[in-house]
Design a protein around this motif. Structure first.
Motif, PDB file in Angstrom:
ATOM      1  N   LEU A 130      12.557   8.791  -1.097  1.00  0.00           N
ATOM      2  CA  LEU A 130      11.151   8.766  -1.597  1.00  0.00           C
ATOM      3  C   LEU A 130      10.310   9.547  -0.541  1.00  0.00           C
ATOM      4  N   PRO A 131       9.512  10.305  -1.088  1.00  0.00           N
ATOM      5  CA  PRO A 131       8.487  11.081  -0.143  1.00  0.00           C
ATOM      6  C   PRO A 131       7.729  10.097   0.798  1.00  0.00           C
ATOM      7  N   PRO A 132       7.279  10.483   1.887  1.00  0.00           N
ATOM      8  CA  PRO A 132       6.590   9.510   2.676  1.00  0.00           C
ATOM      9  C   PRO A 132       5.331   9.042   1.952  1.00  0.00           C
ATOM     10  N   LEU A 133       4.726   9.750   1.501  1.00  0.00           N
ATOM     11  CA  LEU A 133       3.268   9.519   0.918  1.00  0.00           C
ATOM     12  C   LEU A 133       3.407   8.621  -0.408  1.00  0.00           C
ATOM     13  N   ARG A 134       4.638   8.175  -0.645  1.00  0.00           N
ATOM     14  CA  ARG A 134       4.630   7.413  -1.936  1.00  0.00           C
ATOM     15  C   ARG A 134       5.438   5.895  -1.376  1.00  0.00           C
ATOM     16  N   ARG A 135       5.668   6.068  -0.140  1.00  0.00           N
ATOM     17  CA  ARG A 135       6.217   4.760   0.555  1.00  0.00           C
ATOM     18  C   ARG A 135       4.963   3.760   0.927  1.00  0.00           C
ATOM     19  N   ALA A 136       4.974   2.417   0.724  1.00  0.00           N
ATOM     20  CA  ALA A 136       4.019   1.710   1.022  1.00  0.00           C
ATOM     21  C   ALA A 136       3.570   1.553   2.460  1.00  0.00           C
ATOM     22  N   GLU A 137       4.459   1.353   3.476  1.00  0.00           N
ATOM     23  CA  GLU A 137       4.053   1.474   4.766  1.00  0.00           C
ATOM     24  C   GLU A 137       3.532   2.771   5.368  1.00  0.00           C
ATOM     25  N   VAL A 138       3.590   3.744   4.514  1.00  0.00           N
ATOM     26  CA  VAL A 138       2.973   5.227   5.116  1.00  0.00           C
ATOM     27  C   VAL A 138       1.503   5.150   4.487  1.00  0.00           C
ATOM     28  N   GLN A 139       1.434   4.435   3.211  1.00  0.00           N
ATOM     29  CA  GLN A 139       0.130   4.170   2.431  1.00  0.00           C
ATOM     30  C   GLN A 139      -0.865   3.455   3.336  1.00  0.00           C
ATOM     31  N   GLU A 140      -0.106   2.242   4.020  1.00  0.00           N
ATOM     32  CA  GLU A 140      -1.060   1.373   4.887  1.00  0.00           C
ATOM     33  C   GLU A 140      -1.241   2.187   6.037  1.00  0.00           C
ATOM     34  N   ARG A 141      -0.376   2.866   6.455  1.00  0.00           N
ATOM     35  CA  ARG A 141      -0.930   3.553   8.070  1.00  0.00           C
ATOM     36  C   ARG A 141      -2.001   4.529   7.779  1.00  0.00           C
ATOM     37  N   ILE A 142      -2.134   5.037   6.542  1.00  0.00           N
ATOM     38  CA  ILE A 142      -2.983   6.019   6.277  1.00  0.00           C
ATOM     39  C   ILE A 142      -4.482   5.400   5.995  1.00  0.00           C
ATOM     40  N   GLU A 174      -0.890  16.942  -2.871  1.00  0.00           N
ATOM     41  CA  GLU A 174      -0.920  16.416  -1.414  1.00  0.00           C
ATOM     42  C   GLU A 174       0.612  16.226  -0.821  1.00  0.00           C
ATOM     43  N   GLU A 175       1.389  16.132  -1.602  1.00  0.00           N
ATOM     44  CA  GLU A 175       2.785  15.737  -0.965  1.00  0.00           C
ATOM     45  C   GLU A 175       3.410  17.165  -0.681  1.00  0.00           C
ATOM     46  N   VAL A 176       3.222  18.258  -1.480  1.00  0.00           N
ATOM     47  CA  VAL A 176       3.600  19.751  -1.237  1.00  0.00           C
ATOM     48  C   VAL A 176       2.907  20.144   0.220  1.00  0.00           C
ATOM     49  N   GLU A 177       1.568  19.639   0.511  1.00  0.00           N
ATOM     50  CA  GLU A 177       0.756  20.329   1.702  1.00  0.00           C
ATOM     51  C   GLU A 177       1.493  19.547   2.763  1.00  0.00           C
ATOM     52  N   ALA A 178       1.765  18.241   2.607  1.00  0.00           N
ATOM     53  CA  ALA A 178       2.323  17.204   3.577  1.00  0.00           C
ATOM     54  C   ALA A 178       3.642  17.872   4.081  1.00  0.00           C
ATOM     55  N   ALA A 179       4.506  18.334   3.417  1.00  0.00           N
ATOM     56  CA  ALA A 179       5.901  18.951   3.524  1.00  0.00           C
ATOM     57  C   ALA A 179       5.691  20.438   4.310  1.00  0.00           C
ATOM     58  N   ALA A 180       4.872  21.124   3.635  1.00  0.00           N
ATOM     59  CA  ALA A 180       4.577  22.458   4.443  1.00  0.00           C
ATOM     60  C   ALA A 180       3.815  22.435   5.878  1.00  0.00           C
ATOM     61  N   ARG A 181       2.770  21.219   5.909  1.00  0.00           N
ATOM     62  CA  ARG A 181       2.467  20.996   7.360  1.00  0.00           C
ATOM     63  C   ARG A 181       3.564  20.454   8.267  1.00  0.00           C
ATOM     64  N   GLN A 182       4.529  19.812   7.967  1.00  0.00           N
ATOM     65  CA  GLN A 182       5.657  19.494   8.632  1.00  0.00           C
ATOM     66  C   GLN A 182       6.626  20.363   8.882  1.00  0.00           C
ATOM     67  N   TYR A 183       6.678  21.491   7.977  1.00  0.00           N
ATOM     68  CA  TYR A 183       7.540  22.523   8.133  1.00  0.00           C
ATOM     69  C   TYR A 183       6.975  23.540   9.167  1.00  0.00           C
ATOM     70  N   VAL A 184       5.415  23.623   9.070  1.00  0.00           N
ATOM     71  CA  VAL A 184       4.954  24.510   9.933  1.00  0.00           C
ATOM     72  C   VAL A 184       4.829  23.723  11.688  1.00  0.00           C
ATOM     73  N   ARG A 185       4.527  22.640  11.713  1.00  0.00           N
ATOM     74  CA  ARG A 185       4.827  21.952  12.793  1.00  0.00           C
ATOM     75  C   ARG A 185       6.178  22.287  13.567  1.00  0.00           C
TER      76      ARG A 185
END
Length: 116
Positions: A73-85, A18-29
């Motif tokens: 820390l990658p975004p998906l491991r941050r509490a505030e990001v998890q709350e937003r998701i 999931e973290e790898v895909e999120a980074a790939a998505r950011q890169y492609v964006r």
């Protein structure tokens, strides 16, 4: 190149798919300038994300272990990001429930749902 992409090599526990895909998505964006998918961009965009994610998984597997952990820390491991998701998922589920029940509602410009 892109400040939003964090280092995945050396994480403990190791980076998830999931973290790898999120980074790939950011890169492609970033490289395509596509922020919202349309019918005209979806297939090419998703194919690029899959290719970048596969290349990322491969390079992370092939590189030697990192001696020190990454500085951020990658975004998906941050509490505030998890709350937003979690909040977005709850809103999406509520929106789908309104559709299933056939209840009237409006879509706001920010993507939120306004019941009428």
């Amino acid at each position: 190149m892109c400040r939003n992409i964090t280092t995945l090599r050396g994480l403990e526990p190791p980076a998830t798919s999931e973290e790898v895909e999120a980074a790939a998505r950011q890169y492609v964006r970033k490289v395509t300038g596509v922020q919202k998918l349309s019918d005209a961009t979806r297939d090419a965009f998703e194919a690029a994300v899959a290719a970048v994610a596969a290349a990322t998984e491969r390079v992370l597997d092939e590189l030697p272990e990192r001696r020190t952990p990454p500085p951020t820390l990658p975004p998906l491991r941050r509490a505030e990001v998890q709350e937003r998701i979690a909040r977005r998922m709850a809103e999406r589920e509520e929106h789908e429930r309104l559709h299933e029940l056939g209840l009237a509602h409006e879509h706001a410009d920010d993507g939120s749902v306004v019941t009428t």
